[in-house]
Design a protein around this motif. Structure first.
Motif, PDB file in Angstrom:
ATOM      1  N   ARG A  24      32.467 -30.656  -1.194  1.00  0.00           N
ATOM      2  CA  ARG A  24      31.208 -30.741  -1.924  1.00  0.00           C
ATOM      3  C   ARG A  24      30.265 -29.727  -1.298  1.00  0.00           C
ATOM      4  N   ILE A  25      29.687 -28.875  -2.126  1.00  0.00           N
ATOM      5  CA  ILE A  25      28.883 -27.771  -1.614  1.00  0.00           C
ATOM      6  C   ILE A  25      27.572 -27.694  -2.390  1.00  0.00           C
ATOM      7  N   SER A  26      26.511 -27.409  -1.684  1.00  0.00           N
ATOM      8  CA  SER A  26      25.184 -27.335  -2.302  1.00  0.00           C
ATOM      9  C   SER A  26      25.042 -26.051  -3.115  1.00  0.00           C
ATOM     10  N   LEU A  27      24.167 -26.114  -4.108  1.00  0.00           N
ATOM     11  CA  LEU A  27      23.826 -24.927  -4.883  1.00  0.00           C
ATOM     12  C   LEU A  27      22.716 -24.162  -4.167  1.00  0.00           C
ATOM     13  N   LYS A  28      22.643 -22.861  -4.453  1.00  0.00           N
ATOM     14  CA  LYS A  28      21.582 -22.038  -3.882  1.00  0.00           C
ATOM     15  C   LYS A  28      20.221 -22.583  -4.300  1.00  0.00           C
ATOM     16  N   ARG A  29      19.300 -22.571  -3.359  1.00  0.00           N
ATOM     17  CA  ARG A  29      17.937 -22.984  -3.687  1.00  0.00           C
ATOM     18  C   ARG A  29      17.264 -21.897  -4.502  1.00  0.00           C
ATOM     19  N   SER A  30      16.386 -22.303  -5.393  1.00  0.00           N
ATOM     20  CA  SER A  30      15.668 -21.348  -6.232  1.00  0.00           C
ATOM     21  C   SER A  30      14.616 -20.621  -5.417  1.00  0.00           C
ATOM     22  N   ASN A  31      14.513 -19.308  -5.654  1.00  0.00           N
ATOM     23  CA  ASN A  31      13.446 -18.532  -5.030  1.00  0.00           C
ATOM     24  C   ASN A  31      12.121 -18.705  -5.750  1.00  0.00           C
ATOM     25  N   GLU A  32      12.181 -19.280  -6.944  1.00  0.00           N
ATOM     26  CA  GLU A  32      10.977 -19.505  -7.744  1.00  0.00           C
ATOM     27  C   GLU A  32      10.599 -20.977  -7.624  1.00  0.00           C
ATOM     28  N   GLY A  33       9.338 -21.233  -7.292  1.00  0.00           N
ATOM     29  CA  GLY A  33       8.910 -22.609  -7.145  1.00  0.00           C
ATOM     30  C   GLY A  33       8.838 -23.374  -8.441  1.00  0.00           C
ATOM     31  N   ASN A  34       8.897 -22.667  -9.583  1.00  0.00           N
ATOM     32  CA  ASN A  34       8.761 -23.339 -10.881  1.00  0.00           C
ATOM     33  C   ASN A  34      10.099 -23.505 -11.593  1.00  0.00           C
ATOM     34  N   LEU A  35      11.196 -23.405 -10.861  1.00  0.00           N
ATOM     35  CA  LEU A  35      12.519 -23.626 -11.435  1.00  0.00           C
ATOM     36  C   LEU A  35      13.140 -24.880 -10.832  1.00  0.00           C
ATOM     37  N   ASP A  36      13.723 -25.707 -11.685  1.00  0.00           N
ATOM     38  CA  ASP A  36      14.451 -26.886 -11.228  1.00  0.00           C
ATOM     39  C   ASP A  36      15.914 -26.750 -11.612  1.00  0.00           C
ATOM     40  N   VAL A  37      16.813 -27.153 -10.721  1.00  0.00           N
ATOM     41  CA  VAL A  37      18.255 -27.079 -10.964  1.00  0.00           C
ATOM     42  C   VAL A  37      18.849 -28.466 -10.768  1.00  0.00           C
ATOM     43  N   GLU A  38      19.637 -28.901 -11.738  1.00  0.00           N
ATOM     44  CA  GLU A  38      20.311 -30.196 -11.656  1.00  0.00           C
ATOM     45  C   GLU A  38      21.769 -30.036 -12.071  1.00  0.00           C
ATOM     46  N   PRO A  39      22.715 -30.582 -11.287  1.00  0.00           N
ATOM     47  CA  PRO A  39      22.547 -31.271 -10.005  1.00  0.00           C
ATOM     48  C   PRO A  39      22.310 -30.279  -8.870  1.00  0.00           C
ATOM     49  N   LYS A  40      22.145 -30.789  -7.668  1.00  0.00           N
ATOM     50  CA  LYS A  40      21.870 -29.955  -6.506  1.00  0.00           C
ATOM     51  C   LYS A  40      23.151 -29.534  -5.780  1.00  0.00           C
ATOM     52  N   ALA A  41      24.283 -30.155  -6.123  1.00  0.00           N
ATOM     53  CA  ALA A  41      25.549 -29.842  -5.451  1.00  0.00           C
ATOM     54  C   ALA A  41      26.702 -30.027  -6.433  1.00  0.00           C
ATOM     55  N   VAL A  42      27.834 -29.376  -6.141  1.00  0.00           N
ATOM     56  CA  VAL A  42      29.033 -29.484  -6.978  1.00  0.00           C
ATOM     57  C   VAL A  42      30.245 -29.695  -6.081  1.00  0.00           C
ATOM     58  N   SER A  43      31.333 -30.149  -6.690  1.00  0.00           N
ATOM     59  CA  SER A  43      32.606 -30.307  -5.977  1.00  0.00           C
ATOM     60  C   SER A  43      33.515 -29.128  -6.304  1.00  0.00           C
ATOM     61  N   ILE A  44      34.133 -28.564  -5.283  1.00  0.00           N
ATOM     62  CA  ILE A  44      35.020 -27.405  -5.461  1.00  0.00           C
ATOM     63  C   ILE A  44      36.417 -27.785  -4.982  1.00  0.00           C
ATOM     64  N   ASN A  45      37.425 -27.509  -5.833  1.00  0.00           N
ATOM     65  CA  ASN A  45      38.821 -27.740  -5.465  1.00  0.00           C
ATOM     66  C   ASN A  45      39.571 -26.423  -5.522  1.00  0.00           C
ATOM     67  N   ILE A  46      40.211 -26.049  -4.412  1.00  0.00           N
ATOM     68  CA  ILE A  46      40.979 -24.809  -4.338  1.00  0.00           C
ATOM     69  C   ILE A  46      42.408 -25.171  -3.953  1.00  0.00           C
ATOM     70  N   PRO A  47      43.369 -25.043  -4.892  1.00  0.00           N
ATOM     71  CA  PRO A  47      44.762 -25.356  -4.550  1.00  0.00           C
ATOM     72  C   PRO A  47      45.356 -24.305  -3.615  1.00  0.00           C
ATOM     73  N   VAL A  48      45.990 -24.767  -2.561  1.00  0.00           N
ATOM     74  CA  VAL A  48      46.614 -23.876  -1.570  1.00  0.00           C
ATOM     75  C   VAL A  48      48.046 -24.345  -1.362  1.00  0.00           C
ATOM     76  N   ASP A  49      48.984 -23.388  -1.275  1.00  0.00           N
ATOM     77  CA  ASP A  49      50.389 -23.744  -1.091  1.00  0.00           C
ATOM     78  C   ASP A  49      51.069 -22.668  -0.260  1.00  0.00           C
ATOM     79  N   GLU A  50      52.235 -23.022   0.264  1.00  0.00           N
ATOM     80  CA  GLU A  50      53.046 -22.055   0.990  1.00  0.00           C
ATOM     81  C   GLU A  50      53.806 -21.196  -0.022  1.00  0.00           C
ATOM     82  N   PHE A  51      53.903 -19.900   0.263  1.00  0.00           N
ATOM     83  CA  PHE A  51      54.556 -18.965  -0.649  1.00  0.00           C
ATOM     84  C   PHE A  51      55.852 -18.452  -0.035  1.00  0.00           C
ATOM     85  N   THR A  52      56.797 -18.175  -0.943  1.00  0.00           N
ATOM     86  CA  THR A  52      58.075 -17.622  -0.515  1.00  0.00           C
ATOM     87  C   THR A  52      58.529 -16.608  -1.552  1.00  0.00           C
TER      88      THR A  52
END
Length: 315
Positions: free
Chosen positions: A198-226
């Motif tokens: 779970r990783i937070s989103l970048k904060r807005s540089n503008e005080g008049n911007l709102d972002v929802e939600p504040k964080a998202v879930s990231i899934n990165i599949p990793v496997d052994e290669f041959t």
């Protein structure tokens, strides 16, 4: 050659005098820096409780000069410590007016500060805001990642982000310039298994911007290669005059890397190898290089045998 010659007793007296003087200066300095002072530090502004029906734009910089009461020691080190701290301003009253008086929020602001370092005023004390209609826009999330894998491991599938889109609200002219929203940086090393963070989103540089939600879930599949080897037929392209063409060999060997999970399912249907007859008809090639135009994602070609094919054209 010494200008003044001192006896041993005189040297000891001089050393004692210098030592006492140094201790006296240090004692005075310690006492002076322990006294209370008022001093000014520049601190960044952050906003909370933004108006839901009004988009706003601050009419002054995003920093404020805070008048702080503290010890001389705190004043001495304020340049390196206080400038990194934020003044959190409540904007709830902007629903009915277009300015905020910071001194009216001193109690709430000081409640989140060190009790022995009290803010007593601000310059400017009043913040003014410009308003426009508030709009809402839905934009995709863009992950910012830096990934390093253990030997023989790699990303084996598409990264998924949940939710994939976020809702931003603010002035229409600002939203028109925004096409995506980035996450904070995710840096990982020595990966040998799938990642679910779970990783937070970048904060807005503008005080008049709102972002929802504040964080998202990231899934990165990793496997052994041959490595795996398959034979793939060579497809002839750009046979514009419909010649009867035979290529030799008709199949090439492709050595490629694949994840252990996908290894059993990989076959020649996952690849497309082509030879371009235009290279003979327009440029006089006597053999045709083979190109791979289609292959599974996250696989890499290690070697092709052969890389060129012979051909016979019957006109």
């Amino acid at each position: 050659m010494a200008i003044i010659k001192l006896s041993a007793i005189e040297r000891r007296r001089l050393q004692a005098f210098v030592t006492c003087l140094v201790f006296a200066v240090l004692a005075w300095l310690f006492t002076a820096l322990s006294n209370p002072y008022k001093f000014t530090v520049k601190q960044p502004l952050t906003f909370r409780n933004s108006p839901q029906k009004r988009a706003f734009h601050p009419l002054q910089p995003d920093t404020v000069n805070a008048i702080v009461q503290g010890t001389g020691w705190q004043m001495l080190f304020s340049k390196w410590t206080d400038t990194r701290k934020e003044v959190n301003v409540d904007l709830q009253s902007l629903d009915t007016k277009n300015f905020i008086v910071l001194s009216s929020q001193l109690k709430q602001i000081n409640a989140k500060k060190d009790p022995d370092r009290e803010m007593v005023g601000f310059s400017p004390d009043t913040l003014f805001f410009d308003f426009s209609n508030r709009s809402v826009k839905r934009v995709p999330v863009q992950a910012v990642t830096s990934l390093q894998f253990e030997r023989q491991f790699a990303q084996s599938g598409v990264m998924t982000i949940k939710p994939a889109y976020v809702k931003i609200s603010g002035p229409a002219e600002v939203l028109a310039r925004i096409n995506f929203w980035k996450t904070d940086s995710l840096k990982l090393t020595d990966l040998n298994e799938s990642v679910n963070r779970r990783i937070s989103l970048k904060r807005s540089n503008e005080g008049n911007l709102d972002v929802e939600p504040k964080a998202v879930s990231i899934n990165i599949p990793v496997d052994e290669f041959t490595e795996k080897t398959i034979e793939v037929p060579v497809k002839l392209i750009n046979n514009r005059n419909f010649y009867d063409v035979k290529v030799f060999p008709q199949k090439i060997k492709i050595i490629f890397t694949t994840s252990l999970r996908d290894y059993p399912d990989m076959n020649e249907d996952d690849f497309e190898a082509v030879a371009d007859l235009d290279l003979w008809s327009r440029q006089g090639y006597t053999t045709l290089p083979v190109k791979i135009t289609n292959m599974p994602s996250y696989s890499k070609i290690v070697k092709m045998v052969p890389q060129n094919v012979d051909f016979i054209v019957k006109k």
